[in-house]
Enzyme design. Structure first.
Site, PDB file in Angstrom:
ATOM      1  N   GLY A   1       0.809  -1.225   0.000  1.00  0.00           N
ATOM      2  CA  GLY A   1       0.000   0.000   0.000  1.00  0.00           C
ATOM      3  C   GLY A   1       0.838   1.269   0.000  1.00  0.00           C
ATOM      4  O   GLY A   1       0.353   2.325   0.394  1.00  0.00           O
ATOM      5  N   ARG A   2       2.105   1.150  -0.432  1.00  0.00           N
ATOM      6  CA  ARG A   2       3.025   2.303  -0.425  1.00  0.00           C
ATOM      7  C   ARG A   2       3.249   2.861   0.986  1.00  0.00           C
ATOM      8  O   ARG A   2       3.671   4.002   1.151  1.00  0.00           O
ATOM      9  CB  ARG A   2       2.540   3.431  -1.358  1.00  0.00           C
ATOM     10  CG  ARG A   2       2.456   3.010  -2.832  1.00  0.00           C
ATOM     11  CD  ARG A   2       3.846   2.764  -3.405  1.00  0.00           C
ATOM     12  NE  ARG A   2       3.830   2.520  -4.850  1.00  0.00           N
ATOM     13  CZ  ARG A   2       4.151   1.358  -5.424  1.00  0.00           C
ATOM     14  NH1 ARG A   2       4.492   0.309  -4.677  1.00  0.00           N
ATOM     15  NH2 ARG A   2       4.151   1.237  -6.723  1.00  0.00           N
ATOM     16  N   MET A   3       2.968   2.022   2.001  1.00  0.00           N
ATOM     17  CA  MET A   3       3.181   2.451   3.395  1.00  0.00           C
ATOM     18  C   MET A   3       4.559   1.966   3.853  1.00  0.00           C
ATOM     19  O   MET A   3       4.693   1.204   4.813  1.00  0.00           O
ATOM     20  CB  MET A   3       2.057   1.914   4.300  1.00  0.00           C
ATOM     21  CG  MET A   3       0.684   2.454   3.916  1.00  0.00           C
ATOM     22  SD  MET A   3       0.607   4.256   4.048  1.00  0.00           S
ATOM     23  CE  MET A   3       0.397   4.415   5.810  1.00  0.00           C
TER      24      MET A   3
END
Ligand SMILES: Cc1cc2nc3c(=O)[nH]c(=O)nc-3n(C[C@H](O)[C@H](O)[C@H](O)COP(=O)(O)O)c2cc1C
Length: 213
Positions: A191-193
């Protein structure tokens, strides 16, 4: 080429403070050790080196890390008269980036730059294969040349001028030491986290903070 369709989900790992520890140089050694041990990366010591030229333009290229010195300096070797050498003479600051794709890990480094000592340069030069040592004499790095044949001629001339194994270090050739004042470790997450831990030098200590991805 549909670049916007190129997408991977990073799912390999995580970077938590407890595991990362207080010392970024130790963490770097652990990460490059894992990169090397993975067997999946041909040159885990390849790093992008960014400099600025005398007009303030950023310039980047790959070089090879040849030593991580006891004082934490990242060392590479090159022709000091080439473009990066000229940049570093005018502005002795650099940034480095490592990208170990199979591990989904990036390391960023920023620091002041100085020359390696003549002793260190000579000791490293002596470890290079003969043809690399001849190549250091044969190439005026970053200068234009008419064609490949002219380059081959320069190599043949340097070879003939230095018969045997005893090849001195060219006066324009040597190393640079980048002593980090900041290092950032990036681990890809879903999640691009992504996890990002940045270390900034504060005298003899390192200050650690977590950055948003
Ligand atoms: C994987 C890789 C490693 C490289 N390692 C070095 C190196 O250690 N030293 C070097 O002078 N050039 C190295 N090069 C070549 C540089 O990227 C660059 O072409 C050259 O140093 C000239 O750069 P400059 O014109 O900005 O000075 C490497 C290139 C690649 C692709």
């Amino acid at each position: 080429m549909a670049f916007h369709e190129m997408r991977v989900t990073y799912r390999n790992g995580e970077l938590v403070e407890k595991v990362a520890g207080e010392n970024p140089l130790e963490l770097f050694l652990a990460w490059i050790g894992t990169a090397r041990g993975s067997g999946a990366i041909l040159e885990p010591n390849a790093m992008t080196l960014a400099t600025v030229d005398d007009a303030g333009n950023p310039v980047a290229r790959l070089v090879l890390l040849k030593e991580l010195a006891d004082d934490g300096a990242f060392v590479f070797y090159t022709n000091r008269h080439g473009r990066k050498g000229r940049d570093l003479a005018a502005t002795p600051r650099a940034a480095l980036v490592f990208w170990w794709e199979p591990l989904e890990r990036q390391v960023r480094i920023e620091g002041d730059v100085t020359f390696t000592s003549d002793e260190d340069t000579a000791a490293y030069f002596a470890t290079r294969p003969r043809e690399s040592r001849i190549g250091a004499w044969a190439s005026q790095q970053s200068e234009p040349i008419a064609d490949r044949a002219a380059l081959e001629r320069q190599f043949a001339e340097a070879d003939a001028a230095h018969p045997g194994e005893d090849i001195p270090v060219p006066p324009w050739w040597g190393g640079y030491r980048i002593v980090p004042d900041a290092m950032e470790f990036w681990q890809g997450r879903t999640g691009r986290m992504h996890d990002r831990l940045r270390y900034e030098r504060d005298g003899a200590r390192w200050e650690r903070s977590r950055l948003q991805p």
